[in-house]
Design a protein around this motif. Structure first.
Motif, PDB file in Angstrom:
ATOM      1  N   ILE A 104      57.842  87.275  58.680  1.00 15.76           N
ATOM      2  CA  ILE A 104      57.482  86.027  59.355  1.00 15.76           C
ATOM      3  C   ILE A 104      57.253  84.911  58.342  1.00 15.76           C
ATOM      4  O   ILE A 104      57.770  83.793  58.489  1.00 15.76           O
ATOM      5  CB  ILE A 104      56.219  86.223  60.215  1.00 15.76           C
ATOM      6  N   SER A 105      56.488  85.206  57.316  1.00 15.63           N
ATOM      7  CA  SER A 105      56.153  84.169  56.330  1.00 15.63           C
ATOM      8  C   SER A 105      57.387  83.653  55.611  1.00 15.63           C
ATOM      9  O   SER A 105      57.585  82.435  55.465  1.00 15.63           O
ATOM     10  CB  SER A 105      55.154  84.738  55.312  1.00 15.63           C
ATOM     11  N   LYS A 106      58.235  84.567  55.172  1.00 15.17           N
ATOM     12  CA  LYS A 106      59.417  84.176  54.414  1.00 15.17           C
ATOM     13  C   LYS A 106      60.382  83.373  55.268  1.00 15.17           C
ATOM     14  O   LYS A 106      60.892  82.323  54.833  1.00 15.17           O
ATOM     15  CB  LYS A 106      60.103  85.420  53.855  1.00 15.17           C
ATOM     16  N   GLN A 107      60.637  83.841  56.505  1.00 17.76           N
ATOM     17  CA  GLN A 107      61.610  83.145  57.339  1.00 17.76           C
ATOM     18  C   GLN A 107      61.071  81.814  57.847  1.00 17.76           C
ATOM     19  O   GLN A 107      61.801  80.827  57.936  1.00 17.76           O
ATOM     20  CB  GLN A 107      62.047  84.023  58.515  1.00 17.76           C
ATOM     21  N   ALA A 108      59.769  81.772  58.174  1.00 17.82           N
ATOM     22  CA  ALA A 108      59.175  80.517  58.646  1.00 17.82           C
ATOM     23  C   ALA A 108      59.235  79.442  57.577  1.00 17.82           C
ATOM     24  O   ALA A 108      59.319  78.238  57.885  1.00 17.82           O
ATOM     25  CB  ALA A 108      57.727  80.750  59.079  1.00 17.82           C
TER      26      ALA A 108
END
Length: 406
Positions: A64-68
């Motif tokens: 989630i963090s990387k893609q967001a």
């Protein structure tokens, strides 16, 4: 200043279709949840078979963090790398071969809506009939509710979308109902909302043969049974058949809302531009998370773990020796504990009092769908808590003068 409780706030601000909320949870980690008072609970519901990796798993959080921080959404006028990667992974684990295709939505209901439209495209005017099973559950939208074989759920929303007929879950009933005017047969391999009820032995194989003979689609709802939960990637794979389409959601996202329709062979060519769509479906954020979750299930061998731990859990439950336990149903880590008395809601309440989260799909069944990565520690703790919960309810029945002997 007026001070309100969270129950007051929920009762005032949230729609009433879910009834009263049972607790206010503030965080989760692994197989555990904590409420606002800091009390810890062992979670054997996992968001109703959603949190495949448990709570706050590092793979989920990182995805989630990387893609967001990279790209969340661009609409389906464009493709993204996570979308293409997840589609390829789903085709591979479902075994569609090169002719398969994937449609992405945001939930299981949306996946089944797409499947309903797929059936209509296949049937046209010549095949107006769609078969579904009595006591099946395929969703709560107007389309999927029409596929759901529970009259009490349909009654307030009549008239339903037409053309759906409900039959008993037997090969004999299917043989009597199917003909060349049937567009599709919808089935759940295990009816989760009916109390974790398996189809009769050999049913899916017979359904595949009969639908092929009559030119109908076999559409399998894998929303609760998919993503490795039953000890195979998808429950239909236990039977060695190839359906025309499957619907998936819940566990593929590990807590992120996403659903999909996966088509096989000729069914993959039924949709054409303009026949279906979704603004958010298949966005980069959702598909990146689902691809990471499925990748971790594969890397960590959690499909095999579901089979192994499911057998371990069923044996442990039967070993408790409670007069309230009639037996266990299901496959892998989709387990229904049958009760000898209609006290499932009381067992759920007692379990919560002992720090255990479980679910009652009906009055005589406790449903267990823990994270796929549970191990000995969680199972041992579950057995202690569940035994205490059953004892609490048994003792109450005895005090009320009810017979609870095995």
């Amino acid at each position: 200043m007026t001070t309100t409780t969270w129950q007051d706030d929920a009762g005032r601000d949230l729609v009433r279709s879910f009834g009263d909320r049972m607790a206010l949870f503030t965080r989760g980690e692994g197989a555990y949840l904590w409420d606002g008072a800091g009390r810890r609970y062992l979670d054997f519901l996992a968001g109703i078979a959603v949190n495949s990796l448990g709570h706050a798993h590092p793979v989920f959080v990182e995805a989630i963090s990387k893609q967001a921080a990279t790209l969340s959404h661009v609409s389906n006028y464009f493709a993204t790398e996570p979308q293409l990667a997840l589609a390829a992974r789903l085709k591979r684990i479902a075994g569609t071969g090169p002719t398969g295709r994937v449609y992405f939505g945001n939930s299981g209901a949306e996946a089944n809506e797409a499947a309903f439209k797929l059936a209509r495209l296949h049937g046209g005017a010549e095949r107006p009939r769609i078969l579904s099973l009595k006591d099946a559950f395929h969703g709560r939208t107007m389309g999927t509710l029409a596929l759901t074989g529970k009259p009490w759920m349909q009654e307030p929303f009549q008239p339903m979308v037409g053309g759906v007929e409900f039959i008993d879950s037997t090969v004999e009933a299917l043989e009597a109902a199917i003909d060349d005017r049937v567009a599709a047969l919808f089935v759940e391999p295990i009816k989760g909302e009916a109390g974790v009820v398996e189809l009769p032995e050999g049913y899916l194989g017979a359904a595949r043969e009969l639908t092929e003979r009559h030119g109908a689609l076999l559409i399998i709802d894998e929303i609760q049974t998919g993503a490795g939960r039953t000890g195979e990637w998808f429950a239909f794979q236990h039977e060695g058949i190839t359906p025309d389409a499957i619907t998936v959601a819940k566990g593929i996202g590990g807590g992120f809302p996403i659903g999909a329709l996966i088509t096989f062979d000729a069914a993959s060519d039924l949709f054409y531009p303009g026949t279906h769509g979704s603004t958010f479906g298949g966005n980069a954020l959702g598909t990146a998370v689902a691809d990471a979750v499925l990748g971790e299930i594969e890397r960590a061998g959690l499909v095999a773990n579901a089979e192994e731990r499911g057998a371990q859990l069923r044996a442990a439950i039967e070993g408790i020796g409670s007069p309230l336990v009639e037996g266990c149903r299901g496959k892998g880590l989709l387990i229904g504990v049958g009760l000898t008395h209609p006290v499932a809601k009381a067992v759920v309440a007692a379990a919560q009092g002992h720090g255990l989260v479980v679910n009652a799909p009906n009055d005589e069944t406790i449903r267990l769908v823990p994270a796929l990565n549970i191990g000995d520690v969680e199972i041992d703790e579950f057995v202690d808590l569940f035994a205490a919960s059953l004892a609490t309810v048994s003792d109450a029945l005895v005090l009320d003068g009810n017979e609870v002997s095995a």
